[in-house]
Design a protein around this motif. Structure first.
Motif, short mmCIF file in Angstrom:
data_model
loop_
_atom_site.label_atom_id
_atom_site.label_comp_id
_atom_site.label_asym_id
_atom_site.label_seq_id
_atom_site.Cartn_x
_atom_site.Cartn_y
_atom_site.Cartn_z
N MET A 74 1.64 15.89 10.09
CA MET A 74 0.37 15.21 9.93
C MET A 74 0.58 14.01 8.99
SD MET A 74 -3.21 16.95 9.30
CE MET A 74 -4.28 16.37 8.07
N ASP A 75 0.05 12.84 9.42
CA ASP A 75 0.22 11.62 8.64
C ASP A 75 -0.85 11.51 7.57
OD1 ASP A 75 2.35 10.85 10.23
OD2 ASP A 75 1.06 9.75 11.62
N LEU A 76 -0.48 10.89 6.51
CA LEU A 76 -1.41 10.64 5.42
C LEU A 76 -2.24 9.40 5.76
CD1 LEU A 76 -2.37 11.33 2.55
CD2 LEU A 76 -0.57 9.82 1.71
N ILE A 77 -3.55 9.51 5.65
CA ILE A 77 -4.44 8.39 5.95
C ILE A 77 -4.78 7.67 4.65
CG2 ILE A 77 -6.70 7.71 6.86
CD1 ILE A 77 -6.58 10.14 8.68
N THR A 78 -4.42 6.39 4.61
CA THR A 78 -4.71 5.58 3.43
C THR A 78 -5.59 4.41 3.85
OG1 THR A 78 -2.81 4.13 3.73
CG2 THR A 78 -2.45 6.18 2.45
N LYS A 79 -5.97 3.61 2.87
CA LYS A 79 -6.82 2.47 3.19
C LYS A 79 -6.09 1.44 4.04
CE LYS A 79 -5.85 -0.30 -0.84
NZ LYS A 79 -6.32 -1.31 -1.70
N ASP A 80 -4.77 1.44 4.04
CA ASP A 80 -4.00 0.48 4.81
C ASP A 80 -3.47 1.05 6.13
OD1 ASP A 80 -4.29 -1.51 2.87
OD2 ASP A 80 -2.65 -0.63 1.68
N SER A 81 -3.77 2.30 6.42
CA SER A 81 -3.27 2.88 7.67
C SER A 81 -4.04 2.31 8.85
CB SER A 81 -3.38 4.40 7.63
OG SER A 81 -4.73 4.79 7.63
N GLU A 82 -3.40 2.37 10.02
CA GLU A 82 -3.99 1.79 11.22
C GLU A 82 -5.31 2.46 11.58
OE1 GLU A 82 -2.94 1.02 15.89
OE2 GLU A 82 -1.30 1.37 14.47
N THR A 83 -5.39 3.75 11.42
CA THR A 83 -6.62 4.49 11.74
C THR A 83 -7.78 3.98 10.89
OG1 THR A 83 -5.30 6.45 12.25
CG2 THR A 83 -7.65 6.79 11.85
N THR A 84 -7.56 3.78 9.62
CA THR A 84 -8.61 3.31 8.73
C THR A 84 -9.01 1.89 9.07
OG1 THR A 84 -7.68 4.71 6.98
CG2 THR A 84 -9.25 3.02 6.31
N LEU A 85 -8.04 1.04 9.36
CA LEU A 85 -8.34 -0.35 9.71
C LEU A 85 -9.16 -0.44 11.00
CD1 LEU A 85 -4.93 -2.01 8.82
CD2 LEU A 85 -7.05 -2.05 7.49
N VAL A 86 -8.82 0.38 12.00
CA VAL A 86 -9.58 0.39 13.25
C VAL A 86 -11.00 0.89 13.01
CG1 VAL A 86 -9.74 1.53 15.51
CG2 VAL A 86 -7.54 0.62 14.73
N LEU A 87 -11.13 1.92 12.21
CA LEU A 87 -12.46 2.47 11.89
C LEU A 87 -13.34 1.42 11.22
CD1 LEU A 87 -14.47 4.84 11.62
CD2 LEU A 87 -13.39 5.31 9.41
N PHE A 88 -12.82 0.73 10.22
CA PHE A 88 -13.62 -0.27 9.51
C PHE A 88 -13.92 -1.48 10.40
CE2 PHE A 88 -12.25 1.91 5.58
CZ PHE A 88 -13.51 2.16 5.07
N SER A 89 -13.01 -1.82 11.27
CA SER A 89 -13.26 -2.91 12.22
C SER A 89 -14.40 -2.54 13.16
CB SER A 89 -11.99 -3.21 13.00
OG SER A 89 -12.24 -4.17 14.00
#
Length: 93
Positions: free
Chosen positions: A1-16
């Motif tokens: 399981m990957d660590l989700i940070t503010k710079d991770s792709e998942t977080t960037l897509v969510l905020f976009s």
């Protein structure tokens, strides 16, 4: 399981995605015109913009009875259907 940070792709897509949703909500809030008795109403500024006239000319249209209006405390509004009728009536081919 990957660590989700503010710079991770998942977080960037969510905020976009959230930014796009916010833009759409702001657009709806700014452009929403409620229907009263099945009729849309416009402000004086909107009428002037649609007819390409000044506020003074709009006042002349009211004074001469060319354009009907509804006067509320502190506000004058115009039926959108009357604006369209006015345009059709005086349209020249």
């Amino acid at each position: 399981m990957d660590l989700i940070t503010k710079d991770s792709e998942t977080t960037l897509v969510l905020f976009s995605s959230l930014d796009r949703v916010l833009e759409h909500v702001e657009y709806v809030v700014m452009n929403y015109r409620p229907v009263l008795n099945g009729e849309h109403y416009l402000t004086g500024e909107e009428v002037c913009e649609r007819l390409c006239i000044s506020k003074r000319t709009l006042q002349d249209y009211r004074d001469t009875g060319l354009l009907g209006y509804v006067q509320l405390p502190g506000k004058i509004i115009y039926r959108e259907s009357e604006i369209l009728d006015l345009l059709e009536r005086y349209y020249r081919k």
